[in-house]
Design a protein around this motif. Structure first.
Motif, PDB file in Angstrom:
ATOM      1  N   GLU A   1      20.509 -40.625  24.472  1.00 15.80           N
ATOM      2  CA  GLU A   1      19.219 -41.278  24.262  1.00 15.80           C
ATOM      3  C   GLU A   1      18.037 -40.378  24.628  1.00 15.80           C
ATOM      4  N   PHE A   2      18.299 -39.236  25.258  1.00 21.78           N
ATOM      5  CA  PHE A   2      17.235 -38.302  25.622  1.00 21.78           C
ATOM      6  C   PHE A   2      16.570 -37.713  24.381  1.00 21.78           C
ATOM      7  N   LEU A   3      17.288 -37.743  23.247  1.00 20.80           N
ATOM      8  CA  LEU A   3      16.780 -37.198  21.988  1.00 20.80           C
ATOM      9  C   LEU A   3      16.763 -38.269  20.916  1.00 20.80           C
ATOM     10  N   HIS A   4      15.864 -38.106  19.951  1.00 15.86           N
ATOM     11  CA  HIS A   4      15.875 -38.920  18.734  1.00 15.86           C
ATOM     12  C   HIS A   4      16.582 -38.093  17.661  1.00 15.86           C
ATOM     13  N   ALA A   5      17.882 -38.291  17.539  1.00 17.66           N
ATOM     14  CA  ALA A   5      18.661 -37.453  16.626  1.00 17.66           C
ATOM     15  C   ALA A   5      18.204 -37.601  15.182  1.00 17.66           C
ATOM     16  N   GLU A   6      17.611 -38.745  14.852  1.00 17.95           N
ATOM     17  CA  GLU A   6      17.197 -38.992  13.462  1.00 17.95           C
ATOM     18  C   GLU A   6      15.857 -38.351  13.132  1.00 17.95           C
ATOM     19  N   THR A   7      15.112 -37.865  14.145  1.00 15.33           N
ATOM     20  CA  THR A   7      13.811 -37.229  13.923  1.00 15.33           C
ATOM     21  C   THR A   7      13.951 -35.750  14.203  1.00 15.33           C
ATOM     22  N   MET A   8      13.994 -34.957  13.144  1.00 15.57           N
ATOM     23  CA  MET A   8      14.313 -33.541  13.300  1.00 15.57           C
ATOM     24  C   MET A   8      13.060 -32.695  13.528  1.00 15.57           C
ATOM     25  N   THR A   9      13.229 -31.678  14.353  1.00 16.13           N
ATOM     26  CA  THR A   9      12.236 -30.636  14.563  1.00 16.13           C
ATOM     27  C   THR A   9      12.904 -29.311  14.198  1.00 16.13           C
ATOM     28  N   PRO A  10      12.171 -28.196  14.223  1.00 15.52           N
ATOM     29  CA  PRO A  10      12.821 -26.911  13.950  1.00 15.52           C
ATOM     30  C   PRO A  10      13.967 -26.580  14.903  1.00 15.52           C
ATOM     31  N   TRP A  11      14.046 -27.302  16.021  1.00 15.76           N
ATOM     32  CA  TRP A  11      15.068 -26.995  17.025  1.00 15.76           C
ATOM     33  C   TRP A  11      16.093 -28.111  17.178  1.00 15.76           C
ATOM     34  N   GLY A  12      16.104 -29.089  16.288  1.00 12.70           N
ATOM     35  CA  GLY A  12      17.047 -30.198  16.396  1.00 12.70           C
ATOM     36  C   GLY A  12      16.322 -31.513  16.594  1.00 12.70           C
ATOM     37  N   GLY A  13      17.044 -32.497  17.134  1.00 11.54           N
ATOM     38  CA  GLY A  13      16.465 -33.819  17.340  1.00 11.54           C
ATOM     39  C   GLY A  13      15.266 -33.784  18.266  1.00 11.54           C
ATOM     40  N   ALA A  14      14.260 -34.625  17.966  1.00  8.85           N
ATOM     41  CA  ALA A  14      13.036 -34.669  18.760  1.00  8.85           C
ATOM     42  C   ALA A  14      13.319 -35.240  20.151  1.00  8.85           C
ATOM     43  N   VAL A  15      12.622 -34.712  21.140  1.00 12.48           N
ATOM     44  CA  VAL A  15      12.740 -35.220  22.502  1.00 12.48           C
ATOM     45  C   VAL A  15      12.130 -36.615  22.555  1.00 12.48           C
ATOM     46  N   ALA A  16      12.861 -37.577  23.143  1.00 10.45           N
ATOM     47  CA  ALA A  16      12.471 -38.999  23.116  1.00 10.45           C
ATOM     48  C   ALA A  16      11.485 -39.313  24.233  1.00 10.45           C
ATOM     49  N   VAL A  17      10.281 -38.749  24.128  1.00 10.75           N
ATOM     50  CA  VAL A  17       9.300 -38.929  25.197  1.00 10.75           C
ATOM     51  C   VAL A  17       8.786 -40.359  25.282  1.00 10.75           C
ATOM     52  N   ASP A  18       9.118 -41.208  24.289  1.00 14.13           N
ATOM     53  CA  ASP A  18       8.712 -42.605  24.373  1.00 14.13           C
ATOM     54  C   ASP A  18       9.588 -43.396  25.346  1.00 14.13           C
ATOM     55  N   ARG A  19      10.733 -42.838  25.734  1.00 12.33           N
ATOM     56  CA  ARG A  19      11.583 -43.491  26.748  1.00 12.33           C
ATOM     57  C   ARG A  19      11.029 -43.182  28.133  1.00 12.33           C
ATOM     58  N   PRO A  20      10.931 -44.171  29.018  1.00 13.09           N
ATOM     59  CA  PRO A  20      10.353 -43.919  30.343  1.00 13.09           C
ATOM     60  C   PRO A  20      11.120 -42.884  31.147  1.00 13.09           C
ATOM     61  N   GLU A  21      12.453 -42.847  31.014  1.00 13.04           N
ATOM     62  CA  GLU A  21      13.239 -41.871  31.782  1.00 13.04           C
ATOM     63  C   GLU A  21      12.928 -40.443  31.337  1.00 13.04           C
ATOM     64  N   VAL A  22      12.725 -40.267  30.037  1.00  8.02           N
ATOM     65  CA  VAL A  22      12.437 -38.936  29.505  1.00  8.02           C
ATOM     66  C   VAL A  22      11.011 -38.523  29.848  1.00  8.02           C
ATOM     67  N   ALA A  23      10.078 -39.443  29.697  1.00  6.68           N
ATOM     68  CA  ALA A  23       8.694 -39.146  30.075  1.00  6.68           C
ATOM     69  C   ALA A  23       8.609 -38.775  31.550  1.00  6.68           C
ATOM     70  N   ALA A  24       9.360 -39.477  32.393  1.00  5.94           N
ATOM     71  CA  ALA A  24       9.358 -39.177  33.824  1.00  5.94           C
ATOM     72  C   ALA A  24       9.924 -37.793  34.101  1.00  5.94           C
ATOM     73  N   PHE A  25      10.929 -37.383  33.325  1.00  5.42           N
ATOM     74  CA  PHE A  25      11.534 -36.058  33.491  1.00  5.42           C
ATOM     75  C   PHE A  25      10.454 -34.978  33.351  1.00  5.42           C
ATOM     76  N   PHE A  26       9.630 -35.081  32.334  1.00 10.27           N
ATOM     77  CA  PHE A  26       8.630 -34.042  32.092  1.00 10.27           C
ATOM     78  C   PHE A  26       7.437 -34.168  33.025  1.00 10.27           C
ATOM     79  N   LEU A  27       7.053 -35.386  33.393  1.00  9.21           N
ATOM     80  CA  LEU A  27       5.984 -35.543  34.378  1.00  9.21           C
ATOM     81  C   LEU A  27       6.408 -34.937  35.707  1.00  9.21           C
ATOM     82  N   GLU A  28       7.624 -35.229  36.133  1.00  9.21           N
ATOM     83  CA  GLU A  28       8.098 -34.672  37.397  1.00  9.21           C
ATOM     84  C   GLU A  28       8.189 -33.150  37.327  1.00  9.21           C
ATOM     85  N   ASN A  29       8.559 -32.630  36.165  1.00 11.08           N
ATOM     86  CA  ASN A  29       8.605 -31.185  36.017  1.00 11.08           C
ATOM     87  C   ASN A  29       7.213 -30.576  36.162  1.00 11.08           C
ATOM     88  N   ALA A  30       6.248 -31.167  35.476  1.00  8.66           N
ATOM     89  CA  ALA A  30       4.885 -30.653  35.571  1.00  8.66           C
ATOM     90  C   ALA A  30       4.386 -30.675  37.007  1.00  8.66           C
TER      91      ALA A  30
END
Length: 566
Positions: A208-237
């Motif tokens: 669920e960390f990725l949106h496999a159906e939404t492709m980018t040049p590097w594969g499935g888009a990162v699912a930043v709309d999920r709170p767990e994924v958004a938190a991952f990047f906020l905590e990283n920043a």
């Protein structure tokens, strides 16, 4: 509460935690101990509080027995397929503990690939020279852990862990501390739009960390709309800004994230979390030229590819690929860039088959745009990695450099520019086996449509990204006229620091116009009411005025700057 990565509960106990929603069971493996079952929570998180101290090596064992690193590992041992390491980032003895940063208007940025400079320790050794030159900020290309011993940095798979080949977390903290001691800000390029191709284990336990159906040049888009994924990047920043005390972040290719709401929320939450009074600078790379993201309280500035692209056309005459968007009336396009920031503000792009690009940006201050003649992308995306020192003549490049460094937009230059380097900056990786072949052949196919590389024999000239020689050739060696270039940068930056930077707050464009096929003149009202005028002529027969009152700088008949009193 922040949840990604190990959390020290006291001096001897650590809470290990991982979001693994598709796992039925998960074990923590600490080196030297038997696997310990973790407790699954209702929201897909697994946790375990257990004795551990800094230096302990650990991994997670999935239900099928696969061993994976912590995606929020603060340090790695034996690479991205190896052990994660419990790391104490809170007890560095900061020598410049009261550093609060510098205003954005003072920024003069050099972009650096730390791996080509001897790692964090090598960059630290060069800081006094850069500070003496007039640089006020260094920007490190991505440092996240990546497969292999060398990489551009954009294939990172463990975003919280500095790559082992560059140095330890403590050495990175020491680099930032040393820079602050010299009055230098330190910015970091972070990649939140994709993960690299080797060592990316997250889909095994959290698809669920990725949106496999939404492709980018590097594969499935990162699912930043999920709170767990958004938190991952906020905590990283926040890790980079708090534990390492970086002064700001440059967010790579946010157009590939494709979620403005996330970007707005990310900026707001970062600014709410950092210590009041600190100067924290958030910069975008955004092909969409979305001016709304540069509103007060969001992002300070955007890398302005339009500035680079139109000047590259004027300096070299090249118009293939994306340069075709800037080939028609380039002087008029440069005038628009100098007065309004973006060149493309909703107009159709010939390179993108007429697709419109950008939004109006004329009401933004000049400091909302980071301008450059070269950066890692614009050199490294060339098949042979040539710099402008090999693509245009000396006089024109000096004139364009003067425009860059005296323009009210924020200047950025790439490592080696300031010493006239002729070294290429090539695309390099350290992949192996089938992946190495895929990357090598993919790089050559990428340029097959260019006339110079249409034949197989010509494509074979493109350096192998995985060869050590490709990495070594990219180390920036000063050019034969390196001292003269360094003197030019030093003198221009001293002039900028004394006459322009103190007046930048409140600056606004007064207008710009093409004065010839390859010539332009632009003016700004600076914050104290003085008027700055810059004139550039890159034509074959330059014809700038020989003398004029209030002259600030001149480069023969190709560039001049005037600063008139209020």
């Amino acid at each position: 509460m922040r949840r990604w990565g190990p959390l020290a509960l006291n001096d001897t106990t650590v809470r290990f935690q991982l979001w693994a929603p598709n796992q039925t069971q998960l074990h923590l493996v600490i080196e030297g101990s038997e696997p310990a079952p973790m407790q699954k929570q209702a929201d897909g998180w697994f946790t375990l509080d257990t004795p551990a101290t800094p230096g302990a090596r650990y991994r997670f064992q999935l239900a099928d027995g696969t061993l994976v690193p912590d995606p929020a590992s603060r340090a790695q041992s034996d690479g991205v397929h190896g052990w994660s390491v419990v790391t104490d980032l809170a007890n560095h003895a900061w020598r410049v503990a009261q550093w609060q940063g510098r205003p954005w208007e003072e920024a003069v940025i050099q972009e650096i690939h730390p791996g080509l400079c001897g790692g964090f320790a090598g960059v630290m050794r060069d800081l006094p020279r850069l500070a003496a030159l007039g640089v006020t900020a260094i920007e490190l290309m991505p440092v996240a852990a990546v497969s292999g011993a060398r990489n551009w940095g954009y294939d990172g798979v463990l975003p919280f862990a500095p790559a082992e080949a560059l140095g330890s977390p403590q050495e990175l903290q020491a680099l930032v501390d040393a820079a602050h001691g010299l009055g230098l800000m330190v910015l970091l390029d972070v990649v939140y739009n994709h993960f690299g191709p080797d060592g990316h284990y997250i889909p095994l336990y959290a698809p669920e960390f990725l949106h496999a159906e939404t492709m980018t040049p590097w594969g499935g888009a990162v699912a930043v709309d999920r709170p767990e994924v958004a938190a991952f990047f906020l905590e990283n920043a926040l890790q980079w800004l708090e534990a390492y005390r970086f002064d700001g972040l440059r967010f790579d290719a946010v157009h590939a994230i494709g979620n403005r709401a996330f970007l707005e929320r990310l900026a707001g939450e970062i600014r709410s979390a950092v210590q009041p009074g600190r100067h924290i600078h958030l910069i975008l790379e955004n092909e969409h030229n979305d001016a709304a993201l540069l509103a007060p309280g969001l992002y300070e500035a955007q890398w302005n590819d339009d500035f680079h692209n139109v000047l590259h056309v004027l300096l070299t005459g090249e118009h293939a690929g994306y340069y075709q968007d800037f080939a028609e009336k380039p002087a008029e396009k440069l005038a628009r860039c100098l007065s309004q920031g973006f060149i493309y503000q909703g107009e159709p792009s010939p390179h993108q088959n007429g697709k419109t690009r950008g939004t109006p940006s004329g009401d933004l201050p000049p400091s909302a745009f980071v301008s450059f003649l070269q950066n890692h992308d614009q050199i490294g995306n060339r098949a042979l990695g040539e710099r402008l020192t090999l693509l245009t003549d000396h006089e024109r490049l000096r004139a364009a450099t003067a425009l860059l460094l005296l323009c009210p937009q924020i200047p950025l230059f790439f490592m080696g520019d300031e010493r006239g380097s002729r070294s290429p900056f090539l695309f390099f990786t350290d992949f192996h086996d089938d992946l190495a072949d895929i990357v090598r052949e993919g790089r050559r196919r990428e340029f097959a449509h260019f006339p110079a590389f249409s034949a197989e024999a010509s494509r074979a000239r493109i350096p192998d990204p995985n060869a050590l020689s490709t990495f070594e050739a990219s180390m920036p060696v000063p050019g034969p006229d390196g001292k003269a270039w360094q003197a030019l940068y030093r003198d221009l930056l001293a002039l900028r620091a004394a006459q322009i930077a103190p007046r930048l707050k409140g600056a606004a464009a007064l207008g710009a116009q093409a004065t010839g096929e390859r010539a332009v003149r632009a003016a700004w009202r600076l914050g104290d009411g003085t008027a700055l005028t810059l004139a550039l002529d890159l034509g074959d027969n330059p014809a700038l005025p020989v003398a004029q009152d209030h002259l600030l700088w001149r480069e023969g008949l190709r560039f001049a700057a005037w600063l008139a009193p209020a």
